[in-house]
Structure formats: structure tokens, C-alpha cells
Design a protein around this motif. Structure first.
Motif, PDB file in Angstrom:
ATOM      1  N   CYS A  91       0.874  -1.176   0.000  1.00  0.00           N
ATOM      2  CA  CYS A  91       0.000   0.000   0.000  1.00  0.00           C
ATOM      3  C   CYS A  91       0.908   1.222   0.000  1.00  0.00           C
ATOM      4  CB  CYS A  91      -0.912  -0.007   1.211  1.00  0.00           C
ATOM      5  SG  CYS A  91      -1.975   1.449   1.349  1.00  0.00           S
ATOM      6  N   ALA A  92       1.077   1.810  -1.172  1.00  0.00           N
ATOM      7  CA  ALA A  92       1.950   2.965  -1.316  1.00  0.00           C
ATOM      8  C   ALA A  92       1.151   4.239  -1.100  1.00  0.00           C
ATOM      9  CB  ALA A  92       2.585   2.973  -2.698  1.00  0.00           C
ATOM     10  N   ALA A  93       1.645   5.077  -0.221  1.00  0.00           N
ATOM     11  CA  ALA A  93       0.959   6.328   0.090  1.00  0.00           C
ATOM     12  C   ALA A  93       1.664   7.502  -0.578  1.00  0.00           C
ATOM     13  CB  ALA A  93       0.917   6.541   1.597  1.00  0.00           C
ATOM     14  N   SER A  94       0.876   8.474  -0.968  1.00  0.00           N
ATOM     15  CA  SER A  94       1.424   9.703  -1.523  1.00  0.00           C
ATOM     16  C   SER A  94       0.606  10.875  -1.007  1.00  0.00           C
ATOM     17  CB  SER A  94       1.401   9.666  -3.050  1.00  0.00           C
ATOM     18  OG  SER A  94       0.076   9.510  -3.531  1.00  0.00           O
ATOM     19  N   GLY A  95       1.186  12.033  -1.114  1.00  0.00           N
ATOM     20  CA  GLY A  95       0.495  13.234  -0.663  1.00  0.00           C
ATOM     21  C   GLY A  95       0.915  13.668   0.727  1.00  0.00           C
ATOM     22  N   ARG A  96       1.067  12.696   1.618  1.00  0.00           N
ATOM     23  CA  ARG A  96       1.519  12.970   2.973  1.00  0.00           C
ATOM     24  C   ARG A  96       2.281  11.776   3.484  1.00  0.00           C
ATOM     25  NH1 ARG A  96      -3.456  15.785   6.389  1.00  0.00           N
ATOM     26  NH2 ARG A  96      -3.645  17.668   5.143  1.00  0.00           N
ATOM     27  N   THR A  97       3.185  12.036   4.415  1.00  0.00           N
ATOM     28  CA  THR A  97       3.846  10.925   5.064  1.00  0.00           C
ATOM     29  C   THR A  97       2.873  10.238   6.012  1.00  0.00           C
ATOM     30  OG1 THR A  97       5.700  10.277   6.464  1.00  0.00           O
ATOM     31  CG2 THR A  97       4.725  12.425   6.880  1.00  0.00           C
ATOM     32  N   ILE A  98       2.983   8.917   6.091  1.00  0.00           N
ATOM     33  CA  ILE A  98       2.025   8.165   6.895  1.00  0.00           C
ATOM     34  C   ILE A  98       2.572   7.790   8.266  1.00  0.00           C
ATOM     35  CG2 ILE A  98       0.773   7.237   4.924  1.00  0.00           C
ATOM     36  CD1 ILE A  98       2.426   4.644   5.271  1.00  0.00           C
ATOM     37  N   THR A  99       3.705   8.371   8.637  1.00  0.00           N
ATOM     38  CA  THR A  99       4.331   7.987   9.909  1.00  0.00           C
ATOM     39  C   THR A  99       3.458   8.302  11.120  1.00  0.00           C
ATOM     40  OG1 THR A  99       5.536  10.082   9.924  1.00  0.00           O
ATOM     41  CG2 THR A  99       6.684   8.175   9.040  1.00  0.00           C
ATOM     42  N   THR A 100       2.559   9.269  10.995  1.00  0.00           N
ATOM     43  CA  THR A 100       1.697   9.609  12.128  1.00  0.00           C
ATOM     44  C   THR A 100       0.271   9.135  11.898  1.00  0.00           C
ATOM     45  OG1 THR A 100       1.288  11.798  11.208  1.00  0.00           O
ATOM     46  CG2 THR A 100       3.097  11.588  12.790  1.00  0.00           C
ATOM     47  N   TYR A 101       0.095   8.199  10.972  1.00  0.00           N
ATOM     48  CA  TYR A 101      -1.217   7.642  10.696  1.00  0.00           C
ATOM     49  C   TYR A 101      -1.304   6.208  11.190  1.00  0.00           C
ATOM     50  CZ  TYR A 101      -2.620  11.457   7.593  1.00  0.00           C
ATOM     51  OH  TYR A 101      -2.978  12.678   7.082  1.00  0.00           O
ATOM     52  N   ALA A 102      -2.490   5.828  11.580  1.00  0.00           N
ATOM     53  CA  ALA A 102      -2.784   4.413  11.749  1.00  0.00           C
ATOM     54  C   ALA A 102      -3.105   3.855  10.370  1.00  0.00           C
ATOM     55  CB  ALA A 102      -3.974   4.222  12.677  1.00  0.00           C
ATOM     56  N   MET A 103      -2.637   2.635  10.124  1.00  0.00           N
ATOM     57  CA  MET A 103      -2.863   1.998   8.838  1.00  0.00           C
ATOM     58  C   MET A 103      -3.563   0.675   9.055  1.00  0.00           C
ATOM     59  SD  MET A 103      -1.513   4.167   6.744  1.00  0.00           S
ATOM     60  CE  MET A 103      -1.590   3.196   5.233  1.00  0.00           C
ATOM     61  N   GLY A 104      -4.488   0.371   8.186  1.00  0.00           N
ATOM     62  CA  GLY A 104      -5.206  -0.884   8.328  1.00  0.00           C
ATOM     63  C   GLY A 104      -5.411  -1.577   6.997  1.00  0.00           C
ATOM     64  N   TRP A 105      -5.597  -2.877   7.077  1.00  0.00           N
ATOM     65  CA  TRP A 105      -5.976  -3.682   5.925  1.00  0.00           C
ATOM     66  C   TRP A 105      -7.336  -4.316   6.228  1.00  0.00           C
ATOM     67  CZ3 TRP A 105      -3.664  -3.974   1.233  1.00  0.00           C
ATOM     68  CH2 TRP A 105      -2.335  -3.547   1.118  1.00  0.00           C
ATOM     69  N   PHE A 106      -8.205  -4.232   5.255  1.00  0.00           N
ATOM     70  CA  PHE A 106      -9.517  -4.834   5.348  1.00  0.00           C
ATOM     71  C   PHE A 106      -9.741  -5.688   4.102  1.00  0.00           C
ATOM     72  CE2 PHE A 106     -11.449  -2.485   8.892  1.00  0.00           C
ATOM     73  CZ  PHE A 106     -10.525  -1.464   9.055  1.00  0.00           C
ATOM     74  N   ARG A 107     -10.727  -6.542   4.162  1.00  0.00           N
ATOM     75  CA  ARG A 107     -11.054  -7.327   2.982  1.00  0.00           C
ATOM     76  C   ARG A 107     -12.562  -7.486   2.865  1.00  0.00           C
ATOM     77  NH1 ARG A 107      -8.809 -13.293   4.904  1.00  0.00           N
ATOM     78  NH2 ARG A 107     -10.611 -13.885   6.194  1.00  0.00           N
ATOM     79  N   GLN A 108     -12.992  -7.750   1.659  1.00  0.00           N
ATOM     80  CA  GLN A 108     -14.411  -7.997   1.430  1.00  0.00           C
ATOM     81  C   GLN A 108     -14.548  -9.051   0.346  1.00  0.00           C
ATOM     82  OE1 GLN A 108     -16.829  -4.528   0.631  1.00  0.00           O
ATOM     83  NE2 GLN A 108     -18.633  -5.585   1.420  1.00  0.00           N
ATOM     84  N   ALA A 109     -15.220 -10.114   0.712  1.00  0.00           N
ATOM     85  CA  ALA A 109     -15.518 -11.183  -0.229  1.00  0.00           C
ATOM     86  C   ALA A 109     -16.932 -10.978  -0.777  1.00  0.00           C
ATOM     87  CB  ALA A 109     -15.412 -12.536   0.464  1.00  0.00           C
ATOM     88  N   PRO A 110     -17.222 -11.520  -1.948  1.00  0.00           N
ATOM     89  CA  PRO A 110     -18.563 -11.351  -2.529  1.00  0.00           C
ATOM     90  C   PRO A 110     -19.646 -11.821  -1.584  1.00  0.00           C
ATOM     91  CG  PRO A 110     -17.059 -12.248  -4.150  1.00  0.00           C
ATOM     92  CD  PRO A 110     -16.318 -12.262  -2.843  1.00  0.00           C
ATOM     93  N   GLY A 111     -20.640 -10.982  -1.366  1.00  0.00           N
ATOM     94  CA  GLY A 111     -21.761 -11.347  -0.522  1.00  0.00           C
ATOM     95  C   GLY A 111     -21.479 -11.286   0.964  1.00  0.00           C
ATOM     96  N   LYS A 112     -20.297 -10.828   1.337  1.00  0.00           N
ATOM     97  CA  LYS A 112     -19.947 -10.755   2.759  1.00  0.00           C
ATOM     98  C   LYS A 112     -19.626  -9.325   3.150  1.00  0.00           C
ATOM     99  CE  LYS A 112     -18.174 -15.456   3.214  1.00  0.00           C
ATOM    100  NZ  LYS A 112     -17.047 -16.298   3.701  1.00  0.00           N
ATOM    101  N   GLU A 113     -19.672  -9.077   4.440  1.00  0.00           N
ATOM    102  CA  GLU A 113     -19.335  -7.758   4.938  1.00  0.00           C
ATOM    103  C   GLU A 113     -17.816  -7.554   4.938  1.00  0.00           C
ATOM    104  OE1 GLU A 113     -23.124  -7.052   7.965  1.00  0.00           O
ATOM    105  OE2 GLU A 113     -21.091  -7.103   8.748  1.00  0.00           O
ATOM    106  N   GLN A 114     -17.466  -6.306   4.917  1.00  0.00           N
ATOM    107  CA  GLN A 114     -16.049  -5.965   5.015  1.00  0.00           C
ATOM    108  C   GLN A 114     -15.528  -6.389   6.380  1.00  0.00           C
ATOM    109  OE1 GLN A 114     -15.043  -1.705   5.190  1.00  0.00           O
ATOM    110  NE2 GLN A 114     -13.704  -2.060   3.422  1.00  0.00           N
ATOM    111  N   GLU A 115     -14.305  -6.937   6.423  1.00  0.00           N
ATOM    112  CA  GLU A 115     -13.745  -7.359   7.706  1.00  0.00           C
ATOM    113  C   GLU A 115     -12.287  -6.915   7.834  1.00  0.00           C
ATOM    114  OE1 GLU A 115     -14.080 -11.592   8.184  1.00  0.00           O
ATOM    115  OE2 GLU A 115     -12.907 -12.032   6.385  1.00  0.00           O
TER     116      GLU A 115
END
Length: 125
Positions: free
Chosen positions: A21-45
Motif C-alpha cells: 500500500c503505497a501512500a502519496s500526498g503525505r507521510t504516513i508515519t503519524t497515521y494508523a494503517m489498516g488492511w480490510f477485505r471484502q468477499a462477494p456477498g460478505k461484509e467488510q472485515e
């Protein structure tokens, strides 16, 4: 912050992939970062999170298999996925936000302000 997720693909069960996950525009050092996923017919997790204070969070179903990491020099966050299972098949999204580092907030999609476009991960049996 603009986020660009990549690294998805087709892999056999038991295999590995590393998402970026490449970020641009701002440095992400002071951000929380997360990964989520969503399968067909299911909620995001939620699958992994990294708070700027250094804490990492994982739900039980990926503990020991997924690892989130950050390369500040490249302004990039990674998700290393090992021992993949067919049920890991989904579109994976990265996200960035500024909030207090608790598991609950890190695992909640509405905590995040910025989202990448998603990358498809398909695990064949």
C-alpha cells in the motif's frame, strides 16, 4: 493522502502473497494503517492494523499467518500473508486514519479517512 494497493493475485492454498500500500500526498508515519477485505456477498472485515505508536492488531483468524509492516522511507505499508486458505479470497483494501490506538478503533472501517482502491486475492484449493 492517496493510497495505492497492489500485490494481489492467484495463489494456491498454503502459499503466500505480499500486498503493498503505497501512500502519496503525505507521510504516513503519524497515521494508523489498516488492511480490510471484502468477499462477494460478505461484509467488510478487518485483517490487520498498525498504529503509529507501534502497536499492531490482528483478528484471531489471521494471527500467525498475516503480518503488517511499514517502511517509512518508502511511505509504504505491507501485508505479508502466509499459509493462505481459500476463505482468504477477497478484495483487500488498505486504509489510513488518525485516531487513538485501540483494537476496536483500528478494526472499525469508519475510523479511517483514506482508502486505497483494493487488490484482488484469490486462493485456490
Amino acid at each position: 493522502v492517496q493510497l495505492q494497493a497492489s500485490g494481489g493475485g492467484l495463489v494456491q492454498a498454503g502459499g503466500s502473497l505480499r500486498l503493498s500500500c503505497a501512500a502519496s500526498g503525505r507521510t504516513i508515519t503519524t497515521y494508523a494503517m489498516g488492511w480490510f477485505r471484502q468477499a462477494p456477498g460478505k461484509e467488510q472485515e478487518f485483517v490487520a492494523g498498525f498504529h503509529w505508536g507501534g502497536s499492531t492488531y490482528y483478528p484471531d483468524f489471521v494471527k500467525g499467518r498475516f503480518t503488517i509492516s511499514r517502511d517509512n522511507a518508502k511511505n509504504t505499508v505491507y501485508l505479508q500473508m502466509d499459509s493462505l486458505k481459500p476463505e482468504d479470497t477477497a478484495v483487500y483494501y488498505c486504509a489510513a486514519g488518525r485516531f487513538s490506538g485501540t483494537y476496536s478503533r483500528t478494526a472499525t472501517p469508519s475510523s479511517y479517512d483514506y482508502w486505497g482502491q483494493g487488490t484482488q486475492v484469490t486462493v485456490s484449493s
